[in-house]
Motif scaffolding. Structure first.
Motif, PDB file in Angstrom:
ATOM      1  N   SER A 163      -0.724  67.408  51.801  1.00  0.00           N
ATOM      2  CA  SER A 163      -0.400  66.268  50.942  1.00  0.00           C
ATOM      3  C   SER A 163       0.745  66.593  49.992  1.00  0.00           C
ATOM      4  O   SER A 163       1.653  65.777  49.793  1.00  0.00           O
ATOM      5  N   ILE A 164       0.733  67.786  49.413  1.00  0.00           N
ATOM      6  CA  ILE A 164       1.826  68.181  48.522  1.00  0.00           C
ATOM      7  C   ILE A 164       3.123  68.327  49.302  1.00  0.00           C
ATOM      8  O   ILE A 164       4.189  67.895  48.849  1.00  0.00           O
ATOM      9  N   ALA A 165       3.053  68.919  50.497  1.00  0.00           N
ATOM     10  CA  ALA A 165       4.262  69.064  51.307  1.00  0.00           C
ATOM     11  C   ALA A 165       4.835  67.703  51.696  1.00  0.00           C
ATOM     12  O   ALA A 165       6.056  67.488  51.621  1.00  0.00           O
ATOM     13  N   LEU A 166       3.982  66.776  52.091  1.00  0.00           N
ATOM     14  CA  LEU A 166       4.452  65.434  52.432  1.00  0.00           C
ATOM     15  C   LEU A 166       5.020  64.717  51.210  1.00  0.00           C
ATOM     16  O   LEU A 166       6.020  63.991  51.316  1.00  0.00           O
ATOM     17  N   ALA A 167       4.400  64.925  50.052  1.00  0.00           N
ATOM     18  CA  ALA A 167       4.892  64.274  48.834  1.00  0.00           C
ATOM     19  C   ALA A 167       6.263  64.820  48.434  1.00  0.00           C
ATOM     20  O   ALA A 167       7.155  64.052  48.043  1.00  0.00           O
ATOM     21  N   VAL A 168       6.464  66.126  48.539  1.00  0.00           N
ATOM     22  CA  VAL A 168       7.767  66.711  48.211  1.00  0.00           C
ATOM     23  C   VAL A 168       8.841  66.208  49.173  1.00  0.00           C
ATOM     24  O   VAL A 168       9.926  65.787  48.753  1.00  0.00           O
ATOM     25  N   LEU A 169       8.545  66.246  50.473  1.00  0.00           N
ATOM     26  CA  LEU A 169       9.526  65.769  51.456  1.00  0.00           C
ATOM     27  C   LEU A 169       9.806  64.280  51.298  1.00  0.00           C
ATOM     28  O   LEU A 169      10.959  63.842  51.371  1.00  0.00           O
ATOM     29  N   GLY A 170       8.781  63.496  51.074  1.00  0.00           N
ATOM     30  CA  GLY A 170       8.960  62.058  50.918  1.00  0.00           C
ATOM     31  C   GLY A 170       9.745  61.698  49.672  1.00  0.00           C
ATOM     32  O   GLY A 170      10.652  60.868  49.716  1.00  0.00           O
ATOM     33  N   ALA A 171       9.414  62.325  48.551  1.00  0.00           N
ATOM     34  CA  ALA A 171      10.120  62.032  47.306  1.00  0.00           C
ATOM     35  C   ALA A 171      11.578  62.478  47.388  1.00  0.00           C
ATOM     36  O   ALA A 171      12.480  61.765  46.942  1.00  0.00           O
ATOM     37  N   THR A 215      13.352  62.738  50.113  1.00  0.00           N
ATOM     38  CA  THR A 215      14.040  61.836  51.042  1.00  0.00           C
ATOM     39  C   THR A 215      14.363  60.507  50.368  1.00  0.00           C
ATOM     40  O   THR A 215      15.423  59.935  50.623  1.00  0.00           O
ATOM     41  N   LEU A 216      13.488  60.021  49.512  1.00  0.00           N
ATOM     42  CA  LEU A 216      13.763  58.773  48.795  1.00  0.00           C
ATOM     43  C   LEU A 216      14.899  58.924  47.789  1.00  0.00           C
ATOM     44  O   LEU A 216      15.721  58.019  47.630  1.00  0.00           O
ATOM     45  N   VAL A 217      14.946  60.060  47.115  1.00  0.00           N
ATOM     46  CA  VAL A 217      15.934  60.250  46.059  1.00  0.00           C
ATOM     47  C   VAL A 217      17.275  60.732  46.612  1.00  0.00           C
ATOM     48  O   VAL A 217      18.327  60.280  46.175  1.00  0.00           O
ATOM     49  N   ARG A 218      17.254  61.644  47.582  1.00  0.00           N
ATOM     50  CA  ARG A 218      18.482  62.232  48.133  1.00  0.00           C
ATOM     51  C   ARG A 218      18.477  62.145  49.656  1.00  0.00           C
ATOM     52  O   ARG A 218      18.387  63.167  50.341  1.00  0.00           O
ATOM     53  N   PRO A 219      18.597  60.952  50.233  1.00  0.00           N
ATOM     54  CA  PRO A 219      18.479  60.811  51.691  1.00  0.00           C
ATOM     55  C   PRO A 219      19.604  61.489  52.472  1.00  0.00           C
ATOM     56  O   PRO A 219      19.360  62.032  53.552  1.00  0.00           O
ATOM     57  N   ILE A 220      20.811  61.492  51.958  1.00  0.00           N
ATOM     58  CA  ILE A 220      21.921  62.123  52.674  1.00  0.00           C
ATOM     59  C   ILE A 220      21.723  63.633  52.751  1.00  0.00           C
ATOM     60  O   ILE A 220      21.970  64.249  53.792  1.00  0.00           O
ATOM     61  N   ASP A 221      21.267  64.237  51.673  1.00  0.00           N
ATOM     62  CA  ASP A 221      21.001  65.672  51.682  1.00  0.00           C
ATOM     63  C   ASP A 221      19.926  66.025  52.706  1.00  0.00           C
ATOM     64  O   ASP A 221      20.040  67.025  53.424  1.00  0.00           O
ATOM     65  N   MET A 222      18.885  65.221  52.772  1.00  0.00           N
ATOM     66  CA  MET A 222      17.813  65.486  53.734  1.00  0.00           C
ATOM     67  C   MET A 222      18.308  65.298  55.172  1.00  0.00           C
ATOM     68  O   MET A 222      17.950  66.066  56.059  1.00  0.00           O
ATOM     69  N   LEU A 223      19.130  64.288  55.398  1.00  0.00           N
ATOM     70  CA  LEU A 223      19.690  64.054  56.723  1.00  0.00           C
ATOM     71  C   LEU A 223      20.579  65.211  57.147  1.00  0.00           C
ATOM     72  O   LEU A 223      20.476  65.703  58.281  1.00  0.00           O
ATOM     73  N   LEU A 224      21.435  65.663  56.258  1.00  0.00           N
ATOM     74  CA  LEU A 224      22.307  66.790  56.592  1.00  0.00           C
ATOM     75  C   LEU A 224      21.509  68.073  56.813  1.00  0.00           C
ATOM     76  O   LEU A 224      21.835  68.862  57.704  1.00  0.00           O
ATOM     77  N   THR A 225      20.466  68.270  56.033  1.00  0.00           N
ATOM     78  CA  THR A 225      19.608  69.438  56.239  1.00  0.00           C
ATOM     79  C   THR A 225      18.926  69.374  57.601  1.00  0.00           C
ATOM     80  O   THR A 225      18.851  70.383  58.315  1.00  0.00           O
TER      81      THR A 225
END
Length: 94
Positions: A49-57, A59-69
């Motif tokens: 749950s914590i891992a999903l919350a970190v990834l989800g938050a 992705t919501l705040v910095r979607p381009i960074d997550m996409l490039l990663t």
């Protein structure tokens, strides 16, 4: 400062809902995606749950960074797979 507040709110909401709906949807969804060795059981509920919350938050705040990663990780995984395949072809197991 605004970005941090939005991230914290998204984190809290995702964590709350993933814990609340663990039995009905989250656990079943994770079991379909992850390998058998790291299946989600009730002992790992907080970790997942914590891992999903970190990834989800994030992705919501910095979607381009997550996409490039994700793109960089996919390219590295493809490269490692190709090099491992080439090495296995060159290896002599006789």
């Amino acid at each position: 400062m605004t970005e941090i507040v939005i991230w914290l709110i998204a984190f809290a909401l995702i964590l709350f809902f993933s814990l609340k709906m663990w039995e009905s949807t989250v656990s079943a969804g994770l079991n379909k995606v992850v390998p058998r060795v790291i299946k989600s059981d009730d002992d790992n509920r907080w970790v997942w749950s914590i891992a999903l919350a970190v990834l989800g938050a994030t992705t919501l705040v910095r979607p381009i960074d997550m996409l490039l990663t994700a793109i960089v990780i996919a390219i590295l995984a493809l490269f490692v797979k190709k090099v491992a395949g080439w090495a296995m072809d060159k290896a002599n197991f006789h």
